[in-house]
Structure formats: structure tokens, C-alpha cells
Enzyme design. Structure first.
Site, PDB file in Angstrom:
ATOM      1  N   LYS A 102     -14.804 -50.187  42.154  1.00  0.00           N
ATOM      2  CA  LYS A 102     -14.402 -51.561  42.466  1.00  0.00           C
ATOM      3  C   LYS A 102     -13.577 -51.588  43.755  1.00  0.00           C
ATOM      4  O   LYS A 102     -12.744 -50.713  43.982  1.00  0.00           O
ATOM      5  CB  LYS A 102     -13.608 -52.158  41.289  1.00  0.00           C
ATOM      6  CG  LYS A 102     -12.318 -51.428  40.949  1.00  0.00           C
ATOM      7  CD  LYS A 102     -11.714 -52.019  39.675  1.00  0.00           C
ATOM      8  CE  LYS A 102     -10.414 -51.352  39.282  1.00  0.00           C
ATOM      9  NZ  LYS A 102      -9.305 -51.520  40.193  1.00  0.00           N
ATOM     10  N   CYS A 143      -3.664 -53.407  38.528  1.00  0.00           N
ATOM     11  CA  CYS A 143      -5.088 -53.411  38.154  1.00  0.00           C
ATOM     12  C   CYS A 143      -5.336 -53.692  36.673  1.00  0.00           C
ATOM     13  O   CYS A 143      -6.353 -54.293  36.314  1.00  0.00           O
ATOM     14  CB  CYS A 143      -5.744 -52.105  38.593  1.00  0.00           C
ATOM     15  SG  CYS A 143      -5.871 -52.017  40.393  1.00  0.00           S
ATOM     16  N   ASP A 172      -8.718 -46.831  36.680  1.00  0.00           N
ATOM     17  CA  ASP A 172      -8.174 -46.203  37.905  1.00  0.00           C
ATOM     18  C   ASP A 172      -7.276 -45.002  37.655  1.00  0.00           C
ATOM     19  O   ASP A 172      -6.257 -44.826  38.336  1.00  0.00           O
ATOM     20  CB  ASP A 172      -7.422 -47.255  38.741  1.00  0.00           C
ATOM     21  CG  ASP A 172      -8.303 -48.423  39.158  1.00  0.00           C
ATOM     22  OD1 ASP A 172      -9.502 -48.419  38.825  1.00  0.00           O
ATOM     23  OD2 ASP A 172      -7.781 -49.350  39.791  1.00  0.00           O
ATOM     24  N   GLU A 213     -10.703 -47.629  41.822  1.00  0.00           N
ATOM     25  CA  GLU A 213     -10.486 -48.504  42.976  1.00  0.00           C
ATOM     26  C   GLU A 213     -10.751 -47.698  44.241  1.00  0.00           C
ATOM     27  O   GLU A 213     -10.278 -46.566  44.373  1.00  0.00           O
ATOM     28  CB  GLU A 213      -9.034 -49.034  42.995  1.00  0.00           C
ATOM     29  CG  GLU A 213      -8.767 -49.946  44.205  1.00  0.00           C
ATOM     30  CD  GLU A 213      -7.337 -50.493  44.255  1.00  0.00           C
ATOM     31  OE1 GLU A 213      -6.595 -50.359  43.277  1.00  0.00           O
ATOM     32  OE2 GLU A 213      -6.987 -51.053  45.315  1.00  0.00           O
TER      33      GLU A 213
HETATM   34  N1  TIU Z   1      -5.105 -49.493  40.307  1.00  0.00           N
HETATM   35  C1  TIU Z   1      -4.075 -50.202  40.759  1.00  0.00           C
HETATM   36  O1  TIU Z   1      -3.241 -50.684  39.995  1.00  0.00           O
HETATM   37  N2  TIU Z   1      -3.969 -50.329  42.139  1.00  0.00           N
HETATM   38  C2  TIU Z   1      -2.749 -50.426  42.808  1.00  0.00           C
HETATM   39  O2  TIU Z   1      -2.736 -50.521  44.028  1.00  0.00           O
HETATM   40  N3  TIU Z   1      -1.624 -50.403  42.046  1.00  0.00           N
HETATM   41  C3  TIU Z   1      -0.329 -50.343  42.494  1.00  0.00           C
HETATM   42  O3  TIU Z   1       0.576 -50.473  41.660  1.00  0.00           O
HETATM   43  N4  TIU Z   1      -0.074 -50.103  43.773  1.00  0.00           N
END
Ligand code: TIU
Length: 238
Positions: free
Chosen positions: A132, A165, A27, A75
Site C-alpha cells: 500500500k 496505519c 506494516d 507500506e
Molecule cells: N505504518 C505506519 O503506521 N506508518 C507510519 O508512518 N507510522 C508512523 O507512526 N510514522
């Protein structure tokens, strides 16, 4: 390069061979790293994640040179939000919600500028990109199939954020029998305390769900040592 690389790690050295190991980049999207994206709508200082970019660029280069499989994840959701659980959509009090129009496009929506990976880490030909809908890379994706098809048993995990994530993916991987090494300077959090404790959680209790090492140790393991010069030979032939 030796077939098996062993790098110093917590709680113990992590041994892997390039052919059965994947570098997973989680991500590293504009939505998390740049102003105007999903991360900022949640009230975070996105500048905190920028420090991950230089070491991760170096590790990505070393993995590519070694011929390691590289898998990127993103994401995000379908434009009609049909893959976004209502609980995720309605949670909290963000400045904008998933699907709203922001300065980088619709927030966390596939195909939008903000959803894509930052320029510095853009995937190259032959690298796999897994979209994802959740925090973990396995849920609702072909990630698990891709690992099996490529004979992957170990993961070197990088990306953002450490406690969301990255943790979810490493925990999912651990439960499926994969051995995962989290790269301490190539994962990042909006919360320095979560970064520190998040890494400790992985390696505590004898490595309860993984290993932790820094990128320099892995790059040293992946990069062939320069040949020693022969002290009996003159430095210049001519
Ligand atoms: N990729 C991921 O970690 N998604 C999140 O929403 N992380 C946050 O820390 N908000």
C-alpha cells in the site's frame, strides 16, 4: 472449536466466526521496527515497537492453526516514487527521505530489504500480502476486493503504528461496513501516550469505529479447551 467465537472486548464482547474473519497484520516491516529504517529517520525510538512481536507471533500461530485468513500489509513506494505524493516526500525534516539509500536499502521502497516484513512474522504460503502506498490498507490497493472475494466481514487488526496505519485502516474498514477488533498488545506506537489514547478512541462512544481486546482473550477463543480427564479412570492404563 465452536463456529462462533465470542471474546471479551471493549466496549462489548466481539463475536466472530473464523470463516468470515481475517487477521490483518499491518506494516510489521523492518522499515518501522529496526534501526536504519523509515521509522528511525523520523526521529523515533524504534525499540518501542519490539514489544508487539512476541504476542503477535502467538496470535498469528493461533490464527494459522484455526485456519483463519491472514493478510499482511506493507507500506512503501515504487522505485521511481511515482506513487508517492510530493506532500509525503517533502514533509518534515527527517534524517533521510523516502527513496534515499539507508543501511536497510532505499527507505520505504518496495523490493528493498527494509521494506519487507520482519523475519519473526514472515508470511507463509497461502497468506496474502498487500502493498500500500498510504497509511490505510484500502487506499490504492486490492485489499477491499480481497475481503469481498474471501467473504470476510470482520477483521482482527494488529501491527504498527496504532495511531497511524492501524487507525487509518480501521476507520476505512468501519466506513465500508466491516467490524474490526484491534488487539491491544499486538499494536504498537512510538508514543506510549498515543498507544493508550489511540486504543481508547477506538472503543469509546459505544465502539465508535471498533472493538479492543487483548491477544490472550482471542487465543483462548480460538484454541479448543483440553478435554477434561475422567476422574473415574486411572491415570495410566497399564
Ligand atoms: N505504518 C505506519 O503506521 N506508518 C507510519 O508512518 N507510522 C508512523 O507512526 N510514522
Amino acid at each position: 472449536m465452536p463456529d462462533i467465537v465470542s471474546v471479551p472486548a471493549r466496549p462489548a464482547p466481539f463475536a466472530f466466526d473464523v470463516a468470515s474473519t481475517a487477521l490483518v497484520v499491518i506494516d510489521m516491516q523492518r522499515d518501522f521496527l529496526l534501526p536504519g529504517g523509515f521509522g528511525e529517520t523520523l526521529g523515533n525510538d524504534v525499540a518501542l515497537l519490539q514489544k508487539v512481536v512476541p504476542p503477535l507471533t502467538g496470535l498469528l500461530e493461533a490464527a494459522r492453526s484455526a485456519g483463519m485468513l491472514v493478510i499482511h500489509t506493507r507500506e512503501g513506494h515504487l522505485p521511481d516514487l511515482s506513487d508517492c505524493p510530493p506532500a509525503k516526500l517533502s514533509r518534515g525534516a527527517p534524517s533521510m527521505r523516502i527513496g534515499d539509500q539507508g543501511t536497510l536499502g532505499r527507505i520505504l521502497i518496495r523490493g528493498e530489504y527494509g521494506h519487507d516484513i520482519i523475519d519473526e512474522l514472515a508470511p507463509i504460503e497461502g497468506e496474502i500480502v498487500i502493498d500500500k502506498p498510504g497509511k490505510g490498507a484500502f487506499y490504492g490497493t486490492t485489499f477491499g476486493d480481497v475481503l469481498v472475494e474471501n467473504g470476510i466481514t470482520r477483521l482482527i487488526v494488529t501491527g504498527v503504528t496504532t495511531e497511524v496505519c492501524v487507525h487509518t485502516t480501521v476507520r476505512e474498514a468501519n466506513d465500508r461496513g466491516y467490524e474490526a477488533l484491534v488487539v491491544s498488545d499486538c499494536v504498537g506506537s512510538y508514543f506510549p501516550e498515543f498507544q493508550r489514547v489511540g486504543l481508547e478512541m477506538v472503543a469509546a462512544q459505544g465502539g465508535i469505529f471498533g472493538w479492543v481486546a487483548d491477544s490472550a482473550s482471542i487465543i483462548a477463543g480460538l484454541t479448543p479447551a483440553p478435554l477434561e480427564s475422567d476422574p473415574h479412570q486411572p491415570a495410566f492404563a497399564g
